[in-house]
Design an enzyme around this catalytic site. Structure first.
Site, PDB file in Angstrom:
ATOM      1  CE1 TYR A 288      -3.996   2.185   0.150  1.00  0.00           C
ATOM      2  CE2 TYR A 288      -3.023   2.864   2.349  1.00  0.00           C
ATOM      3  CZ  TYR A 288      -3.933   3.164   0.964  1.00  0.00           C
ATOM      4  OH  TYR A 288      -4.955   3.961   1.293  1.00  0.00           O
ATOM      5  CG  HIS A 289       0.025   4.890   0.820  1.00  0.00           C
ATOM      6  ND1 HIS A 289      -0.124   5.099   2.348  1.00  0.00           N
ATOM      7  CD2 HIS A 289      -1.145   4.960   0.056  1.00  0.00           C
ATOM      8  CE1 HIS A 289      -1.239   5.866   2.269  1.00  0.00           C
ATOM      9  NE2 HIS A 289      -1.972   5.485   1.202  1.00  0.00           N
TER      10      HIS A 289
END
Length: 695
Positions: A553-554
């Site tokens: 994530y990210h």
């Protein structure tokens, strides 16, 4: 039948310890009226980005999940110099209150400085951590640095790590490909605050692993660069047309976005030529640019909207290295998507993460008018997913592609596809479902052949989080705007993925990196470390060597001007154990000979620098070329890169002079900056030349 038995899993142990420190104390006050401002009312109190705080592993930065710290008993440390009373042995004494320091004084000894640790026996080294001095002073904090390894203390490897650390007292961790070594050398090339020619270290921790880089049968070529350390978690990235440098940013802080005071963004720029990283704080646009809409506009400017400051617009002009503020959007947004249109405007839609939940219909920005216009005929409703968290997530991260006559094709992540017409008051037409695919939130879509209208879609999950991802793959073919596309379900990827990235390559292949089997923000559990490449000629995926660091994530990935691919980031969760302040560059197999030596690259000696749709690019090379392509400069955040598209070109000419007619349709060759690649019979691409497609 493909199975998942061969996949690599990065495993973290979750802690039940309170993680209130992940979000600053002012977060609760800021989110008191969260229902009005967009987002969840629990943000900053019970959740971070919708994730319960007690489900996020505690720490400060990521550490290798397959490694353990070594005890320093019996080790010795030497350095190029030290101040009396501050010897290098202080860096391995397991006492954060002592530290190694180079000679005091304004003159000091000039940088670089180094400290070398002799572990006395060889071990498989996977990572080091550096703790700056903890006495409240900052002199000597390491900024630019390298990490090298040796078996004999004389001959050291090329850097396993390079880059820049941020100027604070937090512990920094560098993860790299496991290598057998007895000696570890940390070299400081700059002082983090430019205060003087000093270096200081409180503690160095070395991590070992029992898992050497594995050899996989059937895995394709290519290799990964050393780890590149950043002074922030790169959550967004965009390529600069005039230099080939990569601009990245996080939020108002290097490691977190929650509780933002607004009005500030930390940026870092990676310079591929020198393999260095600089940093800069942006305040003049009064915009925290975390979770934005993002595109490279028709002038090559990096165009950023919304996010933590949900109504804002900020514009970066590479030629002047300057940020400027643009007009506020009519609808405040966060986690929206936007794309450049064939007429040079920018279209945006969705974004209920911030700025209020629901009603995030389309609007369009005109450069000539420097204004946003609402499009009531472009409703967001038809593209919503059936997310378990409702509209807050359901209108996030649309897969948008600018197309003919100013129209936009929305390929996902909803299973329902749509055409949007941003002309006049706007219009919308349903385009059917994406074959048998379901909603695919935080999956990827990439236009690998714009001339043929070919789009690859891969992975994603039925809801944003707490569900299994899929390995689904489809090829969508679009033609005349407004007409139903063709959708072909193809063999799935080797691995299930959500939160991954997909990058179009000069040869039309698509590189897929990172992600995880079970979609869980701020966790590296079930991380997929083995990338894969989609090969259009076979319709299948091949596996390539694993990346050293989980990219979940990210994380971001983007094609660089030399045909390599940057992948980095992940986390941005404050006091958590999954902040990845780093990246790596992948060197694809087309840059190598069969014996693994570097291939000789063709060279574009000259090329037309500016062209219009239907115009001709003339280029000269140093050797015979068999294929050409234009690849539009990319920008990426939260798995979305609406800019990248590949336009294959047909060449004529004689000798080493080539003429290529650009498609006579701005819907195919969206205006803006492209990388022109020349490929030889071996498939090896040149370093690109920039071509500006002017409207």
């Amino acid at each position: 039948m493909k199975t998942l038995t061969g996949r690599l899993l990065a495993v973290l142990t979750l802690t039940s310890t309170s993680l209130a420190r992940i979000i600053p104390p002012n977060a609760a006050a800021i989110n008191e009226h969260a229902n009005e401002n967009g987002g969840l009312k629990t943000e900053g109190i019970e959740t971070l980005d919708g994730v319960p705080l007690d489900a996020i592993p505690e720490g400060r930065a990521a550490v290798p999940t397959d490694a353990t710290p070594l005890a320093a008993a019996g080790w010795t440390a030497t350095a190029d110099s030290f101040q009396a009373g501050f010897p290098p042995s202080n860096a391995i004494d397991n006492n954060a209150g002592t530290f190694w320091h180079t000679p005091f004084g304004a003159a000091g000894n000039p940088l670089p400085h180094y400290i070398t640790i002799d572990m006395k026996t060889a071990t498989l080294v996977k990572s080091i951590s550096y703790q700056p001095r903890q006495d409240g002073q900052a002199n000597g904090n390491i900024g630019g640095h390298t990490v090298t390894l040796s078996m004999d203390g004389v001959t050291f490897t090329a850097p396993k790590v390079l880059g820049t650390w941020r100027d604070d007292a937090s512990t920094k961790t560098s993860i790299f490909e496991a290598t057998n070594a007895r000696f570890v050398k940390l070299t400081a090339t700059t002082e983090a605050g430019n205060r003087g020619p000093w270096t200081s270290v409180a503690e160095i921790q070395i991590y070992t692993t029992t898992n050497p880089p594995p050899a996989y049968n059937g895995i394709g070529g290519g290799q990964w660069s050393p780890t590149i350390d950043f002074p922030l978690v790169p959550v967004a990235a965009a390529l600069e047309y005039n230099t080939g440098n990569l601009l990245t940013w996080s939020s108002y802080a290097a490691d977190q976005f929650g509780g933002s005071p607004g009005g500030i963004t930390l940026t870092a720029t990676y310079f591929p030529g020198s393999q260095t990283v600089s940093q800069r704080t942006i305040t003049n646009t009064q915009h925290d640019m975390f979770c934005p809409g993002l595109n490279v506009d028709s002038r090559g400017r990096i165009f950023v909207t919304g996010g933590n400051n949900a109504e804002k617009t900020s514009i970066y002009t590479p030629s002047s290295s300057a940020w400027s503020g643009g007009p506020n959007m009519n609808i405040a947004r966060g986690y929206q998507s936007q794309c450049t249109l064939s007429d040079g405007r920018t279209f945006v839609i969705g974004g209920s993460w911030s700025g209020g939940v629901g009603g995030k219909d389309g609007e369009v920005y005109s450069i000539s008018q420097n204004a946003w216009t609402r499009l009531p005929g472009c409703p967001v409703g038809p593209m919503l997913t059936a997310d378990a968290q409702g509209v807050y997530r359901a209108d996030n991260h649309a897969w948008l592609f600018g197309w003919k006559q100013g129209w936009v094709f929305q390929a996902g992540p909803s299973k329902a596809m749509n055409w949007y017409n941003p002309n006049g008051a706007g219009g919308q037409q349903g385009a059917g479902n994406r074959a048998n695919d379901g909603d695919s939130m935080c999956g990827c879509a990439a236009m690998y052949d714009a001339v043929a209208g070919k789009i690859l879609t891969v992975g994603g999950s039925s809801s944003y989080q707490n569900v299994d991802a899929t390995a689904n793959a489809n090829i969508i073919t679009i033609g005349t705007q407004g007409q139903a596309p063709q959708v072909q379900q193809i063999n799935p990827m080797w691995y299930k993925r959500a939160f991954h990235n997909a990058v179009v390559m000069p040869n039309g292949h698509v590189f897929i990196v990172g992600g995880q089997v079970f979609a869980q923000p701020f966790s590296d559990d079930t991380a997929q470390l083995i990338p894969e490449i989609f090969v259009p000629s076979t319709g299948n995926f091949i596996r390539v060597p694993p990346i050293a660091v989980a990219r979940t994530y990210h994380s971001v990935a983007v094609l660089l001007a030399d045909g390599t691919i940057f992948a980095g980031g992940g986390g941005l969760c404050g006091g958590c154990a999954t902040n990845h302040f780093d990246g790596q560059v992948y060197y694809p197999g087309y840059l190598f000979n069969a014996d693994s030596t570097r291939a000789t690259r063709p060279v574009i000696n000259s090329a037309t620098g500016e062209v219009r749709a239907g115009g001709t690019i003339t280029a000269t090379t140093n050797s015979a070329i068999t294929s050409w392509s234009l690849v539009r400069l990319g920008s990426v955040t939260h798995t979305v890169n609406t800019d990248q598209r590949r336009v294959p070109l047909t060449a004529t000419g004689s000798g080493n002079t080539y003429n290529m007619v650009v498609p006579n349709d701005y819907g195919i060759v969206i205006p803006g900056y492209y990388m022109l690649f020349a490929m030889n019979a071996q498939g090896t691409p040149s370093v690109s030349r920039y071509v500006y497609v002017r409207r």
